[in-house]
Design an enzyme around this catalytic site. Structure first.
Site, PDB file in Angstrom:
ATOM      1  N   VAL A 151       0.832  -1.207   0.000  1.00 28.54           N
ATOM      2  CA  VAL A 151       0.000   0.000   0.000  1.00 28.54           C
ATOM      3  C   VAL A 151       0.873   1.266   0.000  1.00 28.54           C
ATOM      4  O   VAL A 151       0.576   2.240  -0.712  1.00 28.54           O
ATOM      5  CB  VAL A 151      -0.986  -0.011   1.197  1.00 28.54           C
TER       6      VAL A 151
ATOM      7  N   VAL B 286     -11.717   0.186   5.687  1.00 35.39           N
ATOM      8  CA  VAL B 286     -12.901  -0.647   5.408  1.00 35.39           C
ATOM      9  C   VAL B 286     -13.112  -0.716   3.906  1.00 35.39           C
ATOM     10  O   VAL B 286     -13.296   0.304   3.243  1.00 35.39           O
ATOM     11  CB  VAL B 286     -14.176  -0.079   6.094  1.00 35.39           C
TER      12      VAL B 286
ATOM     13  N   GLY C  42     -11.164  -1.252   1.396  1.00 35.63           N
ATOM     14  CA  GLY C  42     -10.095  -0.689   0.543  1.00 35.63           C
ATOM     15  C   GLY C  42     -10.473   0.480  -0.335  1.00 35.63           C
ATOM     16  O   GLY C  42     -10.464   1.628   0.112  1.00 35.63           O
TER      17      GLY C  42
ATOM     18  N   GLU D 165      -3.419 -15.102   2.779  1.00 32.55           N
ATOM     19  CA  GLU D 165      -2.070 -15.194   3.335  1.00 32.55           C
ATOM     20  C   GLU D 165      -1.777 -16.642   3.724  1.00 32.55           C
ATOM     21  O   GLU D 165      -2.689 -17.464   3.802  1.00 32.55           O
ATOM     22  CB  GLU D 165      -1.975 -14.278   4.554  1.00 32.55           C
TER      23      GLU D 165
ATOM     24  N   ASP E  62     -11.214 -10.498  10.255  1.00 33.50           N
ATOM     25  CA  ASP E  62     -10.980  -9.298   9.446  1.00 33.50           C
ATOM     26  C   ASP E  62     -12.309  -8.572   9.163  1.00 33.50           C
ATOM     27  O   ASP E  62     -12.401  -7.352   9.288  1.00 33.50           O
ATOM     28  CB  ASP E  62     -10.292  -9.719   8.132  1.00 33.50           C
TER      29      ASP E  62
ATOM     30  N   LYS F 224     -13.995  -4.675  10.544  1.00 38.85           N
ATOM     31  CA  LYS F 224     -14.680  -3.672   9.715  1.00 38.85           C
ATOM     32  C   LYS F 224     -16.069  -3.376  10.267  1.00 38.85           C
ATOM     33  O   LYS F 224     -16.554  -2.246  10.160  1.00 38.85           O
ATOM     34  CB  LYS F 224     -14.720  -4.158   8.273  1.00 38.85           C
TER      35      LYS F 224
ATOM     36  N   GLY G  36      -5.925  -4.179  -2.603  1.00 36.97           N
ATOM     37  CA  GLY G  36      -5.054  -3.925  -3.747  1.00 36.97           C
ATOM     38  C   GLY G  36      -4.342  -2.595  -3.563  1.00 36.97           C
ATOM     39  O   GLY G  36      -4.874  -1.680  -2.930  1.00 36.97           O
TER      40      GLY G  36
END
Ligand code: NAP
Length: 429
Positions: free
Chosen positions: A15, A134, A136, A192, A203, A207, A304
């Protein structure tokens, strides 16, 4: 053109590099929008990392000490993109105390320590923005805080984890098993090597904590989110759901009932006609129900480098605007309410129950009796293939409360030879 606003980056991974790329590629528009250039001048990396080529390409100085960034009077804003809780939490706190504004994409940290950091930012009259934490690239926090500010939100539902959505898409459309879908997601870099946070719903729960705050002004903690992941989800149940007209999705939701809310994450049967059923692969979507607008959905890439970095740079631009206007220290979302959680007996849903029972006459009657005693009816019943000894039966119930579901599960365990293989909520169409 005014002098540049300078930025320090903490972390130069996927990022962090995306932020440099977006700032460089969209430089002209950014400058025209905010009236000055935005420039990353320093990046904190580990001494073991070799990022010389990136530093040269983007003309920035690499440093190994936080103080090189937060004690630099030229730097106004710090972007934290290292991830994890520590040292990110300490670094953000130190940056705020040193008078820097902060942008972060760190959902783990915000879900667990967001209130503390937001209060510190407020005290320091500095800004803390975290749109990228949240979904991306989907601008959902800003949409809720600004565009839906006048609306009364009743529910926020979302597919907010790309890894599990990719896996479930493969399980539904290609009848892949859970294990094969996970392996493929890992090979493609969506999951991962330790996929725990994704497949166990953690995850998505992070959020939901953040979305609960924005939608309802309530601060909830991770242990107040009911979390179930998709680990071990059977492809038979996914196929059974499909034959009944539903797609299994990992749904995070936060819902208001009266003046209380309940937040949860779990696999849910989504009717094929619902817009969330058409969100495939690694994409994310957040569906908002509100009394003013009605239903609206926000769709896009949940992760991404470039999508996430685009949200981060938008936060940087918001902060520059605030610096120029001198309106500092406001929270990202100012809406605050006392937290009240919905009691399990007030939380209703239809459920999909998947059971394995001896393939003998009279077995189903036992289930019907348990359900009748709990005051619950069936909406649909399907018997799957039998091996002659055991049969898989799935039912979709009418609406029942969490307390009623717990009673039914207890009765099944105590009074029958059935194995309750899965129970999932069923979303209304
Ligand atoms: N990737 C996405 O699509 C996405 C989407 C939304 C939000 N986010 C969030 O964005 C953040 C960054 O994610 P990412 O994908 O860019 O991760 P990443 O590629 O692993 O980058 C993080 C970088 O920070 C470095 N780092 C960690 N601790 C450090 C420290 N103490 N000092 C200096 N450098 C340190 C890491 O080095 P090491 O590898 O040596 O630890 C790595 O180079 C996370 O909070 C993540 O949850 C990511």
């Amino acid at each position: 053109m005014e002098k540049p606003v300078k930025v320090g980056l903490l972390g130069l991974g996927v990022v962090g590099t995306g932020v440099l790329e977006i700032l460089s590629d969209h430089q002209n528009k950014i400058e025209k929008s905010i009236g000055c250039p935005l420039a990353v001048t320093k990046a904190l990396i580990r001494p073991t990392e070799d990022k010389a080529a990136i530093a040269e390409k983007y003309d920035l100085q690499l440093v190994h000490e936080l103080s090189d960034i937060i004690e630099d009077p030229e730097i106004d804003i710090v972007v934290e993109v290292m991830g994890r809780i520590e040292p990110a939490k300490t670094f953000i706190a130190e940056a705020l105390k040193a008078g820097k504004h902060v942008v972060t994409a760190n959902k783990d940290l915000l879900a667990q320590h967001g209130s503390e950091l937001a209060s510190l930012a407020h005290e320091q009259k500095r800004n803390l923005y975290y749109e990228a934490s949240v979904a991306g690239g989907i601008p959902i926090l800003r949409t809720i805080a600004n565009s839906l500010a006048a609306d009364d939100i009743t529910e926020v539902l979302g597919i907010v984890n790309g890894t599990t959505n990719y896996m479930l898409t493969k399980m539904v459309t290609e009848q892949m098993s859970y294990d094969v879908a996970l392996k493929q997601a890992q090979e493609l870099g969506f999951a991962e090597s330790d996929p725990t946070n994704d497949v166990d719903g953690i995850d998505a729960a992070y959020k939901m904590v953040i979305l609960s705050k924005f939608a309802f002004g309530m601060t909830i903690t991770m242990d107040q989110v009911k979390v179930k992941g998709i680990r071990g989800l059977a492809s038979e149940d996914v196929s059974m759901a499909d034959s009944l007209g539903y797609t299994v999705k990992l749904i995070g939701s936060t819902k208001k009932t009266g003046d209380s809310i309940s937040a949860e994450v779990g696999p849910v049967l989504v009717p094929n006609t619902h817009p969330l059923a058409s969100i495939h692969n690694e994409f994310n979507a957040v569906f908002v129900k509100s009394s003013g607008i009605g239903e609206s959905m926000y769709y896009g890439p949940g992760a991404g480098a470039r999508p996430t970095a685009t949200s981060i740079v938008a936060d940087l631009m918001t902060i520059v605007n605030k610096i120029q206007l001198g309106t500092l220290g406001h929270r990202f979302s100012e809406y605050t309410q006392p937290t009240k959680l919905t009691a399990p007996e007030e939380s209703f849903s239809k459920y999909f129950l998947s059971l394995e029972m001896p393939d003998e006459t009279g077995q189903f009657l036992q289930l019907a009796e348990i359900m009748a005693n709990a005051g619950v009816g069936f909406e649909q019943v399907v018997q799957g293939k039998s091996d002659g000894k055991k049969a898989r039966v799935v039912v979709i119930t009418h609406q029942l409360s969490e307390t009623m579901l717990a009673t039914i599960k207890k009765e099944i365990a105590e009074k029958t030879n059935f194995d309750l293989l899965a129970s999932m909520k069923v979303m209304e169409g």
